[in-house]
Design an enzyme around this catalytic site. Structure first.
Site, PDB file in Angstrom:
ATOM      1  N   CYS A   8      28.496  -0.702  -1.005  1.00  0.00           N
ATOM      2  CA  CYS A   8      28.691  -1.596   0.150  1.00  0.00           C
ATOM      3  C   CYS A   8      28.172  -0.941   1.430  1.00  0.00           C
ATOM      4  CB  CYS A   8      30.179  -1.915   0.283  1.00  0.00           C
ATOM      5  SG  CYS A   8      30.598  -2.763   1.798  1.00  0.00           S
ATOM      6  N   CYS A  11      30.951  -0.084   3.936  1.00  0.00           N
ATOM      7  CA  CYS A  11      31.710   1.103   3.523  1.00  0.00           C
ATOM      8  C   CYS A  11      30.925   2.365   3.902  1.00  0.00           C
ATOM      9  CB  CYS A  11      31.978   1.097   2.021  1.00  0.00           C
ATOM     10  SG  CYS A  11      33.327   0.020   1.512  1.00  0.00           S
ATOM     11  N   ASP A  34      26.478  -4.669  16.303  1.00  0.00           N
ATOM     12  CA  ASP A  34      25.671  -5.378  15.310  1.00  0.00           C
ATOM     13  C   ASP A  34      24.202  -5.009  15.509  1.00  0.00           C
ATOM     14  OD1 ASP A  34      26.189  -8.292  13.580  1.00  0.00           O
ATOM     15  OD2 ASP A  34      24.135  -7.646  14.008  1.00  0.00           O
ATOM     16  N   HIS A  50      37.775  -1.355   1.643  1.00  0.00           N
ATOM     17  CA  HIS A  50      36.877  -2.446   1.272  1.00  0.00           C
ATOM     18  C   HIS A  50      37.673  -3.679   0.843  1.00  0.00           C
ATOM     19  CE1 HIS A  50      33.193  -4.383  -0.117  1.00  0.00           C
ATOM     20  NE2 HIS A  50      34.012  -4.945  -0.990  1.00  0.00           N
ATOM     21  N   ASN A  94      32.864 -14.889   9.229  1.00  0.00           N
ATOM     22  CA  ASN A  94      32.145 -15.691   8.245  1.00  0.00           C
ATOM     23  C   ASN A  94      32.683 -15.355   6.856  1.00  0.00           C
ATOM     24  OD1 ASN A  94      30.407 -16.811  10.216  1.00  0.00           O
ATOM     25  ND2 ASN A  94      29.150 -14.967  10.165  1.00  0.00           N
ATOM     26  N   GLY A 100      28.460 -18.608   5.649  1.00  0.00           N
ATOM     27  CA  GLY A 100      27.431 -17.821   6.326  1.00  0.00           C
ATOM     28  C   GLY A 100      27.626 -16.321   6.231  1.00  0.00           C
ATOM     29  N   HIS A 107      34.668  -8.462   7.993  1.00  0.00           N
ATOM     30  CA  HIS A 107      34.333  -8.001   9.348  1.00  0.00           C
ATOM     31  C   HIS A 107      34.586  -9.100  10.358  1.00  0.00           C
ATOM     32  CE1 HIS A 107      30.658  -9.596   7.459  1.00  0.00           C
ATOM     33  NE2 HIS A 107      30.334 -10.050   8.662  1.00  0.00           N
TER      34      HIS A 107
HETATM   35  P1  5GP Z   1      27.803 -11.887   8.352  1.00  0.00           P
HETATM   36  O1  5GP Z   1      26.692 -12.883   8.287  1.00  0.00           O
HETATM   37  O2  5GP Z   1      28.053 -11.268   7.011  1.00  0.00           O
HETATM   38  O3  5GP Z   1      29.042 -12.440   8.988  1.00  0.00           O
HETATM   39  O4  5GP Z   1      27.343 -10.772   9.358  1.00  0.00           O
HETATM   40  C1  5GP Z   1      26.830  -9.554   8.978  1.00  0.00           C
HETATM   41  C2  5GP Z   1      26.311  -8.894  10.243  1.00  0.00           C
HETATM   42  O5  5GP Z   1      26.059  -7.540   9.964  1.00  0.00           O
HETATM   43  C3  5GP Z   1      25.018  -9.498  10.774  1.00  0.00           C
HETATM   44  O6  5GP Z   1      25.227  -9.968  12.093  1.00  0.00           O
HETATM   45  C4  5GP Z   1      24.017  -8.340  10.712  1.00  0.00           C
HETATM   46  O7  5GP Z   1      23.150  -8.321  11.809  1.00  0.00           O
HETATM   47  C5  5GP Z   1      24.916  -7.128  10.666  1.00  0.00           C
HETATM   48  N1  5GP Z   1      24.359  -6.027   9.915  1.00  0.00           N
HETATM   49  C6  5GP Z   1      23.840  -6.083   8.661  1.00  0.00           C
HETATM   50  N2  5GP Z   1      23.442  -4.858   8.269  1.00  0.00           N
HETATM   51  C7  5GP Z   1      23.718  -4.026   9.302  1.00  0.00           C
HETATM   52  C8  5GP Z   1      23.543  -2.621   9.484  1.00  0.00           C
HETATM   53  O8  5GP Z   1      23.031  -1.890   8.633  1.00  0.00           O
HETATM   54  N3  5GP Z   1      23.951  -2.083  10.673  1.00  0.00           N
HETATM   55  C9  5GP Z   1      24.534  -2.864  11.635  1.00  0.00           C
HETATM   56  N4  5GP Z   1      24.906  -2.247  12.761  1.00  0.00           N
HETATM   57  N5  5GP Z   1      24.721  -4.184  11.487  1.00  0.00           N
HETATM   58  C10 5GP Z   1      24.322  -4.759  10.332  1.00  0.00           C
HETATM   59 ZN    ZN Z   2      32.787  -2.176   1.782  1.00  0.00          ZN
END
Ligand code: 5GP
Ligand code: ZN
Length: 120
Positions: A8, A11, A34, A50, A94, A100, A107
């Site tokens: 993950c 994680c 983000d 997790h 989400n 989404g 998170h």
């Molecule tokens: P979700 O769509 O799952 O609610 O949001 C996941 C968020 O995680 C997205 O806004 C994406 O930009 C962010 N994200 C994904 N991978 C990474 C990463 O490796 N580092 C950071 N800082 N944010 C991430």
């Molecule tokens: Zn995790």
């Protein structure tokens, strides 16, 4: 409580194995910027344990969810969101494909700052 999942990405971020712009850490939570911000301030607050999504939580997570939500206004202000009511912030969780969710580690998005925002 679930143990960290070695596959993950969140994680790994919480463990410091993948770098991030950290804004907060305690025994239970990790918060960071983000990587693709949708607003001038866009934070993610995650439990270090997790949990796949909000669809997996139960009564045992009541305290964790409360403490996670309580971090939102504090970190939003610390990271530059103006105070309520002129400022404020948006919180989003989400959940699942149709919700989404892209990263399947629970998170809380915290978005704020002067508009216009990229999304919303
Ligand atoms: P979700 O769509 O799952 O609610 O949001 C996941 C968020 O995680 C997205 O806004 C994406 O930009 C962010 N994200 C994904 N991978 C990474 C990463 O490796 N580092 C950071 N800082 N944010 C991430
Ligand atoms: Zn995790």
């Amino acid at each position: 409580m679930s143990q960290p999942d070695i596959h993950c990405i969140f994680c790994k971020i919480a463990a410091g194995a993948i770098p991030s712009r950290k804004v907060y850490e305690d025994e239970e939570f990790f918060a960071f910027h983000d990587i693709h911000p949708a607003a001038p301030v866009h934070l993610l607050i995650i439990p270090k344990a997790h949990i796949d999504s909000l669809a997996q939580v139960g009564p045992a997570h009541e305290g964790l969810l409360g403490r996670m939500l309580l971090l939102a206004p504090r970190l939003a202000l610390e990271q530059g969101c103006k105070p309520y009511p002129e400022g404020g912030f948006r919180t989003v969780v989400n959940t699942g494909q149709e919700g989404g969710q892209e990263v399947h580690h629970l998170h809380l998005h915290v978005m704020g700052g002067p508009r216009p925002w990229l999304r919303g």
